[in-house]
Every structure is written in C-alpha cells, then in structure tokens.
Design a protein around this motif. Sequence first.
Motif, short mmCIF file in Angstrom:
data_model
loop_
_atom_site.label_atom_id
_atom_site.label_comp_id
_atom_site.label_asym_id
_atom_site.label_seq_id
_atom_site.Cartn_x
_atom_site.Cartn_y
_atom_site.Cartn_z
N MET A 249 0.84 -1.18 0.00
CA MET A 249 0.00 0.00 0.00
C MET A 249 0.89 1.24 0.00
SD MET A 249 -3.02 0.78 2.60
CE MET A 249 -4.04 2.16 2.39
N VAL A 250 0.51 2.23 -0.76
CA VAL A 250 1.29 3.45 -0.91
C VAL A 250 0.69 4.55 -0.04
CG1 VAL A 250 2.03 5.20 -2.55
CG2 VAL A 250 1.91 2.82 -3.26
N ARG A 251 1.54 5.25 0.64
CA ARG A 251 1.11 6.37 1.48
C ARG A 251 1.20 7.65 0.66
NH1 ARG A 251 4.51 9.44 5.50
NH2 ARG A 251 2.99 10.79 6.50
N PHE A 252 0.12 8.42 0.65
CA PHE A 252 0.11 9.68 -0.05
C PHE A 252 0.43 10.80 0.93
CE2 PHE A 252 -2.86 7.19 -2.69
CZ PHE A 252 -2.16 7.25 -3.87
N LYS A 253 1.46 11.56 0.64
CA LYS A 253 1.82 12.69 1.48
C LYS A 253 1.11 13.92 0.95
CE LYS A 253 6.40 11.01 2.65
NZ LYS A 253 7.83 11.33 2.63
N HIS A 254 0.68 14.76 1.87
CA HIS A 254 0.01 16.00 1.50
C HIS A 254 0.78 17.18 2.06
CE1 HIS A 254 -3.50 13.22 1.13
NE2 HIS A 254 -3.67 13.95 0.04
N ARG A 255 0.55 18.32 1.50
CA ARG A 255 1.04 19.58 2.04
C ARG A 255 -0.16 20.51 2.22
NH1 ARG A 255 4.43 17.03 3.56
NH2 ARG A 255 6.57 16.93 2.91
N TYR A 256 -0.14 21.22 3.31
CA TYR A 256 -1.21 22.16 3.64
C TYR A 256 -0.64 23.56 3.55
CZ TYR A 256 -3.54 17.96 5.21
OH TYR A 256 -4.11 16.72 5.26
N VAL A 257 -1.18 24.36 2.65
CA VAL A 257 -0.69 25.71 2.41
C VAL A 257 -1.67 26.67 3.10
CG1 VAL A 257 -0.05 27.41 0.68
CG2 VAL A 257 0.23 24.98 0.19
N THR A 258 -1.17 27.43 4.06
CA THR A 258 -1.97 28.43 4.75
C THR A 258 -1.79 29.75 4.03
OG1 THR A 258 -1.58 27.26 6.82
CG2 THR A 258 -2.44 29.50 6.97
N VAL A 259 -2.91 30.35 3.63
CA VAL A 259 -2.89 31.54 2.79
C VAL A 259 -3.69 32.65 3.46
CG1 VAL A 259 -3.60 32.45 0.55
CG2 VAL A 259 -2.78 30.13 0.72
#
Length: 156
Positions: A1-11
């Motif tokens: 199973m592949v883990r998806f990494k996310h980034r959270y951009v605060t604007v």
Amino acid sequence: MVRFKHRYVTVEIVSPIVPDDKPLHLKPKIFHDTLLNKIQLLHGDFGVAAITNGFLTKYCNENTRIAIIRSRHGPHRFVTSTLPFVTKIGKLDVRLNTLHVGATLKHSFKFIQKHQRAYLDRMWSKLKTVEEREKLEAAVMDFTKTDVAINIDNIA
C-alpha cells in the motif's frame, strides 16, 4: 500500500477594497475554482492533472481572511507558485500571501491559532464594548467554517 503525502498551504487573503473589520463574502468553492483556473493558465494541462488528485480547500475563514489548501506533496509547488498571480476571486480584487506550508493539518491549525491570537490583540484595541470583543473572538477563533467541520479540541 502506498502512502500519499500531502502539504497544507496556509494563505492570507488581502483585499484593499474591503476594510479589515468587515468579513469577506468568499465561498471556498469559488476560491478553489479560481486557483484551478489560474493553475491551468500558468502550468497548463500538466499542472492541473498533477494537482487534481488531492486538491482541496480545507478551511476558509471570512473574518480573518485565512484559508488552508491541501495538495499532494510534489505538485504542491504548482499551487504555491501560482498563489502570487491570483488577483481576482470572483468579482473581488485580492492579493494572496502564503503564510505557512506544513505537512499536517494539526501544525497548520497551530500556526493559525498563533496568527489569529495576534490578530485579536491588534483588533481589540479598536473595539469599545465587551460584547463586541466577545463576538470578534468567537468569529476569529471559529475553526468550523469549512465544507468539512474540523474539531480543534482533537488537534490541541
């Protein structure tokens, strides 16, 4: 199973037309669609295809003018490079300032708490009554104005 990494951009959404004490009437869907259109314009079909999976506006507060955008790690660079070029959202003239890029939503909300506490300190000096201050604090520290309600007590 592949883990998806996310980034959270605060604007931070800055509008010279609307005064700081008035809320922006901005819907997360309009904000999301505007970003997609601008990415299409700047990065073409490849940019849109790269960010489409996992691209979401997680949080948008009209009072403090702060939004959180979620994107996959890697293609998040298309999003962050596009933000300075967004000048209109709907009919509203705006300028977008990137405040924070984080790996988790928890750290993004911790950053927003510090940022909004500083905002409250600046705005309280302009308010005269206790009721006005309490209303402003309730509006600023409300983390549920999103498409998906987020419970801040579980984050802290």
